[in-house]
Write a protein that holds these residues in place. Structure first.
Motif, PDB file in Angstrom:
ATOM      1  N   TYR A 266       0.858  -1.172   0.000  1.00 51.51           N
ATOM      2  CA  TYR A 266       0.000   0.000   0.000  1.00 51.51           C
ATOM      3  C   TYR A 266       0.903   1.232   0.000  1.00 51.51           C
ATOM      4  O   TYR A 266       1.732   1.392   0.889  1.00 51.51           O
ATOM      5  CB  TYR A 266      -0.904   0.001   1.233  1.00 51.51           C
TER       6      TYR A 266
ATOM      7  N   LEU B 279      -4.608   5.849  -0.255  1.00 52.32           N
ATOM      8  CA  LEU B 279      -3.636   4.799  -0.594  1.00 52.32           C
ATOM      9  C   LEU B 279      -3.810   4.323  -2.033  1.00 52.32           C
ATOM     10  O   LEU B 279      -4.879   4.435  -2.616  1.00 52.32           O
ATOM     11  CB  LEU B 279      -3.837   3.599   0.329  1.00 52.32           C
TER      12      LEU B 279
ATOM     13  N   PHE C 283      -2.872   0.613  -3.970  1.00 54.61           N
ATOM     14  CA  PHE C 283      -2.430  -0.747  -3.724  1.00 54.61           C
ATOM     15  C   PHE C 283      -1.752  -1.318  -4.965  1.00 54.61           C
ATOM     16  O   PHE C 283      -2.275  -1.194  -6.068  1.00 54.61           O
ATOM     17  CB  PHE C 283      -3.613  -1.637  -3.332  1.00 54.61           C
TER      18      PHE C 283
END
Length: 141
Positions: A55, A135, A137
């Motif tokens: 992340y 975030l 990923f």
């Protein structure tokens, strides 16, 4: 999925770098990352992600957390019991919600990520509670 990260550039970004990177963000991500916002619980796209990977900060893409350290906290936000490296985060005292909390920000771009609490699992006892839109990923290959 233990991964060794190459050295990361933690040189703080200036305002121009932040604004340029923020152009790629959604209005919601800008509100959270740049203005210390919070997404509603149980709605973030990464809450139920079970894939292996890393992340990264949604603004500058500094790698911050590993799926190895993710756990189900029941809080409604993606939670981790430790970051990849504590030096990748800034810890800021936050009294904005009528309580004392510790805000976490990216050490490079100063983007708001969420908060850390002392009610997490072993081995750290910490719960890093993050906004999904703060975030990005990247699935392990």
């Amino acid at each position: 999925m233990t991964s060794i990260l190459p050295p990361q550039d933690l040189t703080p970004w200036n305002e121009e770098q932040k604004q340029e990177a923020a152009q790629k963000l959604s209005p919601e991500a800008r509100r959270i990352l740049l203005n210390q916002g919070t997404e509603p619980p149980f709605c973030g796209g990464l809450l139920d992600n079970k894939e292996e990977g890393l992340y990264h900060c949604g603004l500058c893409e500094l790698p911050l957390f590993s799926s190895e350290h993710k756990f189900e906290s029941g809080s409604g936000w993606p939670s981790f019991y430790q970051p990849l490296d504590r030096d990748f985060l800034h810890y800021v005292r936050d009294t904005s919600a009528g309580m004392i909390r510790t805000e976490i920000r990216c050490a490079r771009c100063d983007g708001h990520l969420g908060h850390v609490f002392d009610d997490g699992p072993r081995p750290t006892g910490e719960r890093y509670c993050l906004n999904s839109v703060a975030l990005v990923f990247y699935k392990a290959t």
